[in-house]
Enzyme design. Structure first.
Site, PDB file in Angstrom:
ATOM      1  N   ARG A 123      21.693  57.628 117.840  1.00 41.58           N
ATOM      2  CA  ARG A 123      21.210  56.519 118.697  1.00 41.58           C
ATOM      3  C   ARG A 123      19.952  55.841 118.153  1.00 41.58           C
ATOM      4  NH1 ARG A 123      22.932  60.023 123.025  1.00 41.58           N
ATOM      5  NH2 ARG A 123      24.966  59.281 123.685  1.00 41.58           N
ATOM      6  N   LYS A 145      18.058  41.928 111.283  1.00 46.90           N
ATOM      7  CA  LYS A 145      19.514  41.786 111.419  1.00 46.90           C
ATOM      8  C   LYS A 145      20.175  42.743 110.456  1.00 46.90           C
ATOM      9  CE  LYS A 145      20.569  36.998 112.681  1.00 46.90           C
ATOM     10  NZ  LYS A 145      21.183  35.761 112.168  1.00 46.90           N
ATOM     11  N   GLU A 187      18.007  30.840  99.258  1.00 46.72           N
ATOM     12  CA  GLU A 187      17.490  31.101 100.614  1.00 46.72           C
ATOM     13  C   GLU A 187      16.046  30.600 100.739  1.00 46.72           C
ATOM     14  OE1 GLU A 187      19.374  32.038 103.063  1.00 46.72           O
ATOM     15  OE2 GLU A 187      20.842  33.543 102.461  1.00 46.72           O
ATOM     16  N   LYS A 229       9.969  32.825 107.246  1.00 52.24           N
ATOM     17  CA  LYS A 229      10.983  33.552 108.035  1.00 52.24           C
ATOM     18  C   LYS A 229      10.303  34.376 109.133  1.00 52.24           C
ATOM     19  CE  LYS A 229      15.012  36.298 108.386  1.00 52.24           C
ATOM     20  NZ  LYS A 229      16.210  36.899 107.846  1.00 52.24           N
ATOM     21  N   GLU A 239      17.744  35.768 118.172  1.00 53.26           N
ATOM     22  CA  GLU A 239      18.518  34.540 117.936  1.00 53.26           C
ATOM     23  C   GLU A 239      19.081  33.909 119.212  1.00 53.26           C
ATOM     24  OE1 GLU A 239      20.786  34.270 114.144  1.00 53.26           O
ATOM     25  OE2 GLU A 239      22.339  33.455 115.419  1.00 53.26           O
ATOM     26  N   ARG A 243      15.692  30.861 116.185  1.00 51.72           N
ATOM     27  CA  ARG A 243      16.156  31.629 115.014  1.00 51.72           C
ATOM     28  C   ARG A 243      17.457  31.060 114.446  1.00 51.72           C
ATOM     29  NH1 ARG A 243      15.981  38.137 113.730  1.00 51.72           N
ATOM     30  NH2 ARG A 243      16.978  37.938 111.706  1.00 51.72           N
ATOM     31  N   ASN A 247      20.286  29.751 110.135  1.00 50.30           N
ATOM     32  CA  ASN A 247      21.709  29.772 109.784  1.00 50.30           C
ATOM     33  C   ASN A 247      22.159  28.502 109.076  1.00 50.30           C
ATOM     34  OD1 ASN A 247      22.094  32.314 110.949  1.00 50.30           O
ATOM     35  ND2 ASN A 247      22.228  31.404 112.981  1.00 50.30           N
ATOM     36  N   HIS A 250      24.978  28.526 106.564  1.00 46.00           N
ATOM     37  CA  HIS A 250      25.669  29.816 106.689  1.00 46.00           C
ATOM     38  C   HIS A 250      27.011  29.735 107.409  1.00 46.00           C
ATOM     39  CE1 HIS A 250      21.949  31.336 105.150  1.00 46.00           C
ATOM     40  NE2 HIS A 250      22.340  32.602 105.232  1.00 46.00           N
ATOM     41  N   HIS A 254      29.422  31.463 105.140  1.00 44.96           N
ATOM     42  CA  HIS A 254      30.131  32.704 105.476  1.00 44.96           C
ATOM     43  C   HIS A 254      31.649  32.513 105.363  1.00 44.96           C
ATOM     44  CE1 HIS A 254      26.640  34.740 107.920  1.00 44.96           C
ATOM     45  NE2 HIS A 254      26.504  34.853 106.612  1.00 44.96           N
ATOM     46  N   HIS A 266      26.851  35.874  98.321  1.00 43.42           N
ATOM     47  CA  HIS A 266      26.278  35.262  99.524  1.00 43.42           C
ATOM     48  C   HIS A 266      25.430  34.030  99.161  1.00 43.42           C
ATOM     49  CE1 HIS A 266      24.648  35.046 103.567  1.00 43.42           C
ATOM     50  NE2 HIS A 266      23.443  34.986 103.048  1.00 43.42           N
TER      51      HIS A 266
HETATM   52  P1  NAD Z   1      23.480  42.579  96.809  1.00 41.95           P
HETATM   53  O1  NAD Z   1      22.823  43.538  97.683  1.00 41.95           O
HETATM   54  O2  NAD Z   1      24.944  42.717  96.593  1.00 41.95           O
HETATM   55  O3  NAD Z   1      22.735  42.600  95.401  1.00 41.95           O
HETATM   56  C1  NAD Z   1      23.217  41.766  94.364  1.00 41.95           C
HETATM   57  C2  NAD Z   1      23.438  42.559  93.056  1.00 41.95           C
HETATM   58  O4  NAD Z   1      22.185  42.830  92.470  1.00 41.95           O
HETATM   59  C3  NAD Z   1      24.117  43.904  93.262  1.00 41.95           C
HETATM   60  O5  NAD Z   1      25.068  44.091  92.252  1.00 41.95           O
HETATM   61  C4  NAD Z   1      22.966  44.924  93.084  1.00 41.95           C
HETATM   62  O6  NAD Z   1      23.416  46.145  92.603  1.00 41.95           O
HETATM   63  C5  NAD Z   1      22.093  44.211  92.079  1.00 41.95           C
HETATM   64  N1  NAD Z   1      20.673  44.554  92.114  1.00 41.95           N
HETATM   65  C6  NAD Z   1      19.907  44.777  93.202  1.00 41.95           C
HETATM   66  N2  NAD Z   1      18.614  44.926  92.834  1.00 41.95           N
HETATM   67  C7  NAD Z   1      18.569  44.838  91.498  1.00 41.95           C
HETATM   68  C8  NAD Z   1      17.518  44.893  90.539  1.00 41.95           C
HETATM   69  N3  NAD Z   1      16.246  45.008  90.903  1.00 41.95           N
HETATM   70  N4  NAD Z   1      17.847  44.774  89.231  1.00 41.95           N
HETATM   71  C9  NAD Z   1      19.144  44.593  88.848  1.00 41.95           C
HETATM   72  N5  NAD Z   1      20.175  44.488  89.707  1.00 41.95           N
HETATM   73  C10 NAD Z   1      19.883  44.613  91.015  1.00 41.95           C
HETATM   74  O7  NAD Z   1      23.270  41.070  97.298  1.00 41.95           O
HETATM   75  P2  NAD Z   1      22.020  40.303  97.896  1.00 41.95           P
HETATM   76  O8  NAD Z   1      22.146  38.935  97.390  1.00 41.95           O
HETATM   77  O9  NAD Z   1      20.764  41.041  97.710  1.00 41.95           O
HETATM   78  O10 NAD Z   1      22.325  40.313  99.461  1.00 41.95           O
HETATM   79  C11 NAD Z   1      23.449  39.673 100.005  1.00 41.95           C
HETATM   80  C12 NAD Z   1      23.785  40.326 101.318  1.00 41.95           C
HETATM   81  O11 NAD Z   1      22.687  40.187 102.212  1.00 41.95           O
HETATM   82  C13 NAD Z   1      24.985  39.708 102.025  1.00 41.95           C
HETATM   83  O12 NAD Z   1      25.811  40.714 102.524  1.00 41.95           O
HETATM   84  C14 NAD Z   1      24.368  38.919 103.145  1.00 41.95           C
HETATM   85  O13 NAD Z   1      25.243  38.784 104.232  1.00 41.95           O
HETATM   86  C15 NAD Z   1      23.160  39.759 103.475  1.00 41.95           C
HETATM   87  N6  NAD Z   1      22.063  39.020 104.129  1.00 41.95           N
HETATM   88  C16 NAD Z   1      21.532  39.566 105.259  1.00 41.95           C
HETATM   89  C17 NAD Z   1      20.492  38.928 105.892  1.00 41.95           C
HETATM   90  C18 NAD Z   1      19.857  39.564 107.105  1.00 41.95           C
HETATM   91  O14 NAD Z   1      19.007  38.924 107.733  1.00 41.95           O
HETATM   92  N7  NAD Z   1      20.196  40.776 107.437  1.00 41.95           N
HETATM   93  C19 NAD Z   1      19.968  37.734 105.388  1.00 41.95           C
HETATM   94  C20 NAD Z   1      20.541  37.212 104.232  1.00 41.95           C
HETATM   95  C21 NAD Z   1      21.583  37.866 103.605  1.00 41.95           C
HETATM   96  N1  GLY Z   2      19.643  35.299 107.872  1.00 40.80           N
HETATM   97  C1  GLY Z   2      19.550  34.727 109.177  1.00 40.80           C
HETATM   98  C2  GLY Z   2      18.618  35.476 110.067  1.00 40.80           C
HETATM   99  O1  GLY Z   2      18.008  36.433 109.673  1.00 40.80           O
HETATM  100  O2  GLY Z   2      18.508  35.142 111.225  1.00 40.80           O
END
Ligand code: NAD
Ligand code: GLY
Length: 360
Positions: A123, A145, A187, A229, A239, A243, A247, A250, A254, A266
């Site tokens: 939990r 998020k 972003e 942010k 949101e 907030r 998006n 997005h 998405h 992404h």
């Molecule tokens: P990711 O986590 O897949 O990382 C991209 C690639 O980079 C991967 O292959 C990883 O292994 C590699 N990598 C990571 N750090 C590294 C480093 N220092 N050196 C070399 N390689 C490295 O992708 P991302 O772009 O970081 O994140 C995308 C994800 O984040 C999506 O799923 C998206 O929906 C999510 N997201 C979430 C939020 C939120 O608010 N929670 C906001 C934006 C995006």
């Molecule tokens: N990436 C959108 C949010 O964090 O609200």
């Protein structure tokens, strides 16, 4: 009728610090050793494990911290229920309890799934995030998020659950591939468009330096972008209103990720989504022509070819899974000018289809 009231009104404090610096692993280990934790799960992906996970694990061992490395395959396809269950089963078999901690070490994929596990395991147990991509540093590590994808689309299941602390260690950017820099910069450009024209201009001026990994430019841009942010999240953690501006790009983004079966990253999908949504805003006379052009120019300068190699109708169909829909109607967050947004915009399917078709 009798009533038994369950009175749960309270003030909550989900505040946390984002620490930004260089070579932070030693101070992270030292800080954690003061917390009297029973165990730490370092959740990472297969790429980051080799680059940093093993070293961090060894450092924790030296510091006397009882930790395990939990590794998921790198890539978006790991953000699913099966992988979440696998992490949870491992935590159970290793005896993780509420006095344990999850440390997410990786990009947005690791952060989203590890944060979700932390929010539901027993939990809810605390977690700390060490983002290792630029995208995760300026975006996904801020605001709590988390979530996973399902067969129907992106981030369909998840929670809002804040980390206890975020450590942005700029040193890990040295190994980040250029493609991932572009994804993070996308972003950052979004942050300029949605609420800070000065930051947008900074991004125009410093784009090449940022892409070449210039440390001073990166350090300034990361702090500025995460502050933008932070300011949005502070006003609307869950949101319900402002907030939603985060998006921008997005809703289409998405849908593109899903339609491409995650061949598009992404950041790549959001860049195309921002072009499409800026075109929608212009077509609806919400966005002025001058700022529309500046947005398109900067995204193109980033190296994004504004062409969508997927069926316009399919992309449109997938927008219907968007969480920002109200009573079945998809709602967009669209710019009115650089730095200003309008939320809850119902763009007609005909406008969206027209824009997506033009981008084929
Ligand atoms: P990711 O986590 O897949 O990382 C991209 C690639 O980079 C991967 O292959 C990883 O292994 C590699 N990598 C990571 N750090 C590294 C480093 N220092 N050196 C070399 N390689 C490295 O992708 P991302 O772009 O970081 O994140 C995308 C994800 O984040 C999506 O799923 C998206 O929906 C999510 N997201 C979430 C939020 C939120 O608010 N929670 C906001 C934006 C995006
Ligand atoms: N990436 C959108 C949010 O964090 O609200």
């Amino acid at each position: 009728m009798n009533h038994v009231r369950v009175d749960l009104e309270k003030t909550v404090d989900h505040s946390y610090d984002i620490v930004i610096g260089n070579d932070l692993f030693a101070s992270l280990a030292e800080g954690l050793s003061k917390l009297n934790l029973s165990k730490i799960a370092i959740v990472t992906d297969s790429t980051v494990k080799k680059l940093y996970g093993k070293d961090l694990f060894e450092l924790f061992k030296k510091q006397g911290l009882n930790s395990v490395l939990v590794t998921i395959p790198a890539g978006e396809k790991s953000k699913n229920r099966t992988v979440k269950a696998r992490i949870e089963d491992m935590l159970i078999s290793e005896g993780f309890r509420r006095d344990s901690l999850i440390l997410a070490l990786g990009g947005g994929v690791v952060g989203d799934i590890a944060g979700f596990v932390a929010s539901t395991y027993m939990r809810g147990i605390p977690y700390v995030y060490v983002p290792t991509t630029l995208l995760a540093m300026v975006d996904s590590s801020i605001g709590g998020k988390n979530g996973i994808n399902t067969a129907s689309g992106k981030n369909m299941i998840g929670t809002f659950y804040q980390p206890k602390r975020v450590f942005i260690d700029l040193a890990v950017l040295k190994t980040l591939p250029e493609k991932e820099f572009r994804n993070g910069i996308t972003e950052m450009i979004k942050h300029g468009i949605i609420s800070d024209e000065k930051f947008f201009i900074f991004m125009e001026d410093y784009l090449e330096k940022l892409l070449s990994g210039d440390e001073d430019a990166l350090s300034k841009a990361i702090e500025w972008s995460s502050t933008i942010k932070r300011d949005v999240v502070e006003q609307d953690e869950q949101e319900e209103s402002i907030r939603k501006i985060l998006n921008f790009g997005h809703t289409i983004g998405h849908a593109l990720e899903k339609v491409s079966d995650y061949a598009l990253a992404h950041g790549e999908a959001v860049a195309l989504g921002m072009v499409a949504e800026a075109k929608i805003a212009k077509a609806m006379s919400i966005l002025n022509a001058r700022d529309y052009q500046k947005i398109i120019d900067l995204i193109e300068k980033l190296g994004v070819s504004p062409a969508i190699p997927y069926s316009a109708r399919k992309v449109l169909e997938h927008t219907s899974y968007d969480k920002k829909s109200s009573k079945g109607v998809v709602q967009y967050a669209l710019p009115t000018s650089i730095g200003h947004m309008e939320i809850d915009v119902e763009a007609g399917d005909d406008v969206v289809l027209q824009v997506l078709s033009e981008m084929q």
